[in-house]
Structure formats: structure tokens, C-alpha cells
Design a protein around this motif. Structure first.
Motif, short mmCIF file in Angstrom:
data_model
loop_
_atom_site.label_atom_id
_atom_site.label_comp_id
_atom_site.label_asym_id
_atom_site.label_seq_id
_atom_site.Cartn_x
_atom_site.Cartn_y
_atom_site.Cartn_z
N THR A 1 0.69 4.78 3.70
CA THR A 1 0.39 3.83 2.63
C THR A 1 -0.67 2.85 3.11
O THR A 1 -0.44 2.12 4.07
CB THR A 1 1.66 3.06 2.22
N GLY A 2 -1.80 2.85 2.45
CA GLY A 2 -2.84 1.88 2.73
C GLY A 2 -3.33 1.86 4.16
O GLY A 2 -3.75 0.82 4.65
N GLY A 3 -3.26 2.97 4.84
CA GLY A 3 -3.66 2.96 6.24
C GLY A 3 -4.68 4.01 6.58
O GLY A 3 -5.27 4.63 5.71
N ALA A 4 -4.85 4.21 7.85
CA ALA A 4 -5.87 5.13 8.33
C ALA A 4 -5.23 6.24 9.15
O ALA A 4 -4.03 6.48 9.06
CB ALA A 4 -6.89 4.35 9.17
N ASP A 5 -6.04 6.89 9.97
CA ASP A 5 -5.57 8.05 10.73
C ASP A 5 -4.99 7.70 12.10
O ASP A 5 -4.62 8.58 12.86
CB ASP A 5 -6.70 9.06 10.89
N SER A 6 -4.92 6.40 12.42
CA SER A 6 -4.31 6.00 13.70
C SER A 6 -3.60 4.67 13.55
O SER A 6 -3.87 3.90 12.63
CB SER A 6 -5.38 5.92 14.80
N ILE A 7 -2.69 4.43 14.49
CA ILE A 7 -1.89 3.20 14.49
C ILE A 7 -1.91 2.65 15.92
O ILE A 7 -1.56 3.36 16.86
CB ILE A 7 -0.44 3.47 14.06
N LYS A 8 -2.30 1.41 16.06
CA LYS A 8 -2.29 0.77 17.38
C LYS A 8 -1.00 -0.02 17.52
O LYS A 8 -0.63 -0.80 16.64
CB LYS A 8 -3.50 -0.16 17.51
N GLY B 1 5.38 -4.10 21.06
CA GLY B 1 5.95 -2.95 20.34
C GLY B 1 5.80 -3.04 18.84
O GLY B 1 6.54 -2.42 18.09
N LEU B 2 4.82 -3.80 18.40
CA LEU B 2 4.60 -4.00 16.98
C LEU B 2 3.29 -3.35 16.56
O LEU B 2 2.36 -3.20 17.36
CB LEU B 2 4.55 -5.50 16.65
N VAL B 3 3.20 -3.01 15.28
CA VAL B 3 1.95 -2.48 14.75
C VAL B 3 0.94 -3.61 14.84
O VAL B 3 1.20 -4.74 14.40
CB VAL B 3 2.12 -2.02 13.28
N ASP B 4 -0.18 -3.34 15.44
CA ASP B 4 -1.20 -4.36 15.64
C ASP B 4 -1.82 -4.74 14.30
O ASP B 4 -2.54 -3.95 13.70
CB ASP B 4 -2.27 -3.83 16.60
N GLY B 5 -1.49 -5.91 13.83
CA GLY B 5 -2.15 -6.45 12.65
C GLY B 5 -1.38 -6.46 11.35
O GLY B 5 -1.60 -7.33 10.54
N ALA B 6 -0.49 -5.53 11.09
CA ALA B 6 0.14 -5.50 9.77
C ALA B 6 1.41 -4.65 9.77
O ALA B 6 1.76 -4.04 10.77
CB ALA B 6 -0.85 -4.94 8.75
N TRP B 7 2.04 -4.60 8.61
CA TRP B 7 3.20 -3.72 8.43
C TRP B 7 2.71 -2.29 8.26
O TRP B 7 1.51 -2.05 8.11
CB TRP B 7 4.03 -4.18 7.23
N LEU B 8 3.64 -1.37 8.25
CA LEU B 8 3.31 0.05 8.21
C LEU B 8 4.18 0.76 7.19
O LEU B 8 5.37 0.47 7.09
CB LEU B 8 3.57 0.61 9.61
N GLY B 9 3.62 1.68 6.44
CA GLY B 9 4.41 2.42 5.47
C GLY B 9 3.96 3.86 5.33
O GLY B 9 2.78 4.17 5.43
N PHE B 10 4.94 4.74 5.11
CA PHE B 10 4.69 6.16 4.86
C PHE B 10 5.54 6.59 3.67
O PHE B 10 6.67 6.12 3.51
CB PHE B 10 5.10 7.01 6.06
N SER B 11 5.03 7.52 2.89
CA SER B 11 5.86 8.19 1.89
C SER B 11 5.92 9.66 2.28
O SER B 11 4.93 10.25 2.69
CB SER B 11 5.28 8.01 0.48
N SER C 1 13.36 7.06 -2.93
CA SER C 1 12.17 7.31 -3.75
C SER C 1 11.85 6.16 -4.71
O SER C 1 10.70 5.83 -4.91
CB SER C 1 12.31 8.62 -4.53
N GLU C 2 12.88 5.54 -5.28
CA GLU C 2 12.62 4.47 -6.26
C GLU C 2 12.02 3.21 -5.63
O GLU C 2 11.49 2.37 -6.34
CB GLU C 2 13.88 4.13 -7.06
N ASP C 3 12.07 3.07 -4.30
CA ASP C 3 11.51 1.89 -3.63
C ASP C 3 10.16 2.15 -2.97
O ASP C 3 9.59 1.25 -2.35
CB ASP C 3 12.50 1.37 -2.57
N ILE C 4 9.66 3.37 -3.07
CA ILE C 4 8.35 3.71 -2.49
C ILE C 4 7.28 3.12 -3.38
O ILE C 4 7.39 3.19 -4.60
CB ILE C 4 8.17 5.25 -2.38
N PRO C 5 6.21 2.52 -2.87
CA PRO C 5 5.80 2.43 -1.47
C PRO C 5 6.40 1.20 -0.79
O PRO C 5 6.91 0.29 -1.42
CB PRO C 5 4.27 2.28 -1.58
N CYS C 6 6.28 1.21 0.53
CA CYS C 6 6.71 0.05 1.32
C CYS C 6 5.85 -1.14 0.95
O CYS C 6 4.67 -0.99 0.68
CB CYS C 6 6.53 0.34 2.81
#
Length: 191
Positions: free
Chosen positions: A133-140, A145-155, A184-189
Motif C-alpha cells: 500500500t502506497g509504497g515501493a519495491d524496497s523497505i529500509k 527495528g522500525l520502518v524508516d520513515g513511515a508505517w507499512l501496509g500490504f494487502s 478484508s473490510e479493514d484493508i488498506p492499512c
């Protein structure tokens, strides 16, 4: 079996097995039952595939977090590119359908290059579409141990279905590092 009655011997034979007609009728009944049952298994199989992919993704996020804490950062998660191992469904940067891997991000650029050590590789199950969700092809992943910069979401949804499919699920990681699975009813993060 031989039975003796006086001086005569009677032979009683008992046949075992099926006749060809009995076998054909049995197979026909089984074929009809299988044809009736097959459609009802599709939702079960879809749920199983999605759940398997969700568990793999959760496991990867937890692993990447622990490695980043242990190594002081320098961890990235990268999607496996389209046209790898016969997978052709990860066309966009947000499509993670082919799977993903965790690497030691030695140059700390948030991406896995061919020279950086791969720590874990996950091939996504077939029949599941994994979209970031709203991301790119990599995660830093940073040193906490946190996502650098923002929250993270997948469907995660069954192939060629929408997020409204009952088997669909989301995987979210908050800015504080909490990983949760949503229906499913709460997607997207949302963060």
C-alpha cells in the motif's frame, strides 16, 4: 472350503471382489460427488493460500526487525523482481506477488543490490496477489527495528480478486513497529 458329509465332498466357493459394472457405478458416483464438492473447496483453498502468505510476510517483518536491532540497522526488504523463476505478476513496484527477500544493506541505501548478502528469501505462494500500500519495491529497516520513515501496509488477496473477497487480509506495521493482520473490510492499512 471343503465339507464332508458321509462319503461325498462338497466344495463351496465364495467369490470376492467387484464386478465390472459395480466398479463403474462406484466410480460414476464418486465422480459426481467430486464435481459437486469442488466449487465449495475454492474459498477454503483461497483462504489457506492467503493465510500462508500472510504468515510468511509477518515472519519476514519480525525477522528483519530483529536483524536490524542486532546489526544497528543496515537491513532492507526487497521485492523479488518480475520475470524471476517464471513469476510474471509483479509488474509494478507495489506488486510483491513473486515474493521478497531480506538483505544486509551494507551501503545503507534502503535497497538490496546484487553484492549485498541475502539473509532470507521467500517465494510467495501461487494464487495470491501481494500489494504494498502506497509504497515501493524496497523497505529500509532502521536500527530500532522500525520502518524508516513511515508505517507499512500490504494487502493479500486471491489472484484476480478484489480486497472485498472474504479471503483477503492485510498486514500492517505501525510507525512504532507493531505488526498486525487485518480482515478484508479493514484493508488498506491506515497507519
Amino acid at each position: 472350503m471343503h465339507t464332508h458329509h458321509g462319503s461325498s465332498t462338497y466344495v463351496i466357493s465364495s467369490a470376492t471382489g467387484f464386478t465390472a459394472i459395480e466398479l463403474m457405478v462406484t466410480l460414476a458416483v464418486l465422480a459426481v460427488l467430486a464435481a459437486l464438492a469442488t466449487p465449495s473447496f475454492k474459498p477454503l483453498v483461497e483462504r489457506w493460500r492467503v493465510r500462508s502468505a500472510v504468515e510468511q510476510l509477518e515472519s519476514t517483518l519480525r525477522y528483519a526487525r530483529s536483524e536490524a536491532i542486532k546489526r544497528g540497522g543496515h537491513i532492507a526488504i526487497q521485492k523479488i523482481p518480475n520475470n524471476t523463476n517464471g513469476c510474471t505478476t509483479a509488474i509494478n513496484k507495489t506488486d510483491w506477488n513473486c515474493g521478497w527477500y531480506v538483505c544486509e544493506d551494507t551501503n545503507n541505501n534502503g535497497k538490496c543490490t546484487s553484492t549485498e548478502p541475502v539473509l532470507q528469501r521467500i517465494e510467495a505462494p501461487t494464487g495470491v496477489e501481494v500489494t504494498r500500500t502506497g509504497g515501493a519495491d524496497s523497505i529500509k529497516i532502521n536500527r530500532w527495528g522500525l520502518v524508516d520513515g513511515a508505517w507499512l501496509g500490504f494487502s493479500l488477496v486471491p489472484s484476480q480478486q478484489s480486497i472485498s473477497n472474504p479471503a483477503a487480509q492485510g498486514v500492517c506495521m505501525s510507525t512504532g513497529g507493531r505488526i498486525r493482520v487485518i480482515p478484508s473490510e479493514d484493508i488498506p492499512c491506515t497507519g
